[in-house]
Scaffold this active site. Structure first.
Site, short mmCIF file in Angstrom:
data_model
loop_
_atom_site.label_atom_id
_atom_site.label_comp_id
_atom_site.label_asym_id
_atom_site.label_seq_id
_atom_site.Cartn_x
_atom_site.Cartn_y
_atom_site.Cartn_z
N HIS A 143 -8.62 1.68 9.01
CA HIS A 143 -7.44 2.10 9.99
C HIS A 143 -6.47 1.10 10.60
O HIS A 143 -7.01 -0.28 10.55
CB HIS A 143 -8.09 2.99 11.24
CG HIS A 143 -8.97 4.07 10.98
ND1 HIS A 143 -8.40 5.08 10.04
CD2 HIS A 143 -10.24 4.48 11.06
CE1 HIS A 143 -9.39 6.17 9.85
NE2 HIS A 143 -10.53 5.68 10.44
N CYS B 102 -3.20 3.74 7.22
CA CYS B 102 -1.96 4.40 7.52
C CYS B 102 -0.78 3.76 8.12
O CYS B 102 -1.18 2.92 8.69
CB CYS B 102 -2.49 5.61 8.34
SG CYS B 102 -1.72 6.90 7.82
#
Length: 319
Positions: free
Chosen positions: A148, A190
């Site tokens: 992440h 992301c």
């Protein structure tokens, strides 16, 4: 020309004093001159030297689980990415080193060890000197983060790490054995909180015949990164500002298509051209199964920022 007036040497930049001359209309007449600069003739076909003894090291930092305090979801499917990358990079001749769910300090220590650096640990107030690699007989270097992200950081198990801090370690003054060699960073994370809407009705979609339900998830948060200098290439799973999709069984869209393209064309296609093929393959995908109904039908487009100065090929090494 008087003796005091010297003509500038070829190849040197001359800064002008810009004298102010009188004019009949009262305005100031400022005279300037163009700087002298002779450009070197460059061969656009020149390639990086890839005939060293070794292809080089590929570090893969894979993060599936996170410390509960971070409140980050597990990244189901990332082990498929990890194993897929290991096969593809090994086939290209890389020495692949895998690291799973390391703490932030341990991630940085592994990089320091690879770079043959002595570092200061602010947490433990001690000097760490590790036994390490020399990249002088290697073609290039690869570093992969599967995690992440937030702002300009990626997450390790217990904390986030600033990406520019990592890439700065590979600059010429920090790692001289990689000067003039390709330094490849691959980031599966992301880079925003927006979904990419489909605009072409006939885009194809990949389906899974496995017994497990292959659901699509997104990697949380945002990654903003800066280029790190000459001979770097930053490969991102998604353009800035958008979600990056990951199948819970088969792994992330980007890594799936990157590895498939490396297996088919890795030893023959120029690397930036290969990445363009990956962009196209990922762009054909769409979300079919997802708990977030707002993600259904959405798309993704990867991108890369190249500071390479030559063409990059992974031609097979002679045995």
């Amino acid at each position: 020309m008087s003796g005091s007036e010297r003509r500038p040497r070829a190849g040197h930049v001359q800064l002008d004093s810009r004298p102010i001359l009188p004019t009949t209309d009262g305005n100031e007449n400022i005279t300037e001159a163009d700087a002298f600069h002779i450009r070197q003739s460059l061969d656009p076909a020149v390639e990086y030297k890839m005939n060293h003894q070794r292809r080089g090291v590929a570090l893969i930092f894979n993060h599936e689980h996170f410390f509960w305090h971070l409140m980050l979801p597990d990244r189901r499917g990332t082990m498929a990415d990890r194993n897929n990358l290991k096969r593809s990079l090994t086939d290209l001749g890389f020495e692949v080193r895998l690291f799973d769910d390391l703490k932030a300090e341990d991630v940085q220590q592994k990089i320091y060890e690879d770079l043959n650096m002595t570092v200061w640990s602010s947490k433990h107030h001690l000097t760490i000197s590790a036994s390490m690699d020399d990249h002088s007989n290697a073609d290039c270097f690869v570093c992969v983060f599967l995690s992440h992200g937030v702002d300009d950081h990626v997450y390790a198990y217990d904390d986030k790490i600033k990406i520019q801090t990592i890439t700065d370690m590979f600059r010429g003054d920090k790692c001289q054995s990689l000067v003039g060699k390709p330094k490849i960073f691959i980031l599966q994370a992301c880079r925003g909180d927006k979904h990419d809407d489909p605009v072409i009705a006939h885009d194809s979609t990949d389906s899974s015949s496995e017994a497990l339900v292959n659901e699509t998830e997104v990697d949380a948060a945002v990654v903003y990164t800066l280029p790190a200098g000459a001979d770097f290439i930053m490969c991102y799973s998604v353009a800035q500002g958008y979600y990056s999709h990951r199948d819970t069984v088969n792994g992330s869209w980007y890594i799936q298509d990157l590895c498939e393209t490396l297996r088919k064309h890795g030893s023959s296609l120029e690397f930036t051209e290969l990445l363009t093929v990956v962009n196209r393959k990922v762009s054909y995908r769409r979300v079919d199964v997802c708990k977030d109904v707002n993600a259904l039908g959405k798309k993704q487009i990867p991108c890369f920022a190249s500071m390479l100065t030559k063409k990059l090929y992974f031609h097979p090494k002679s045995k």
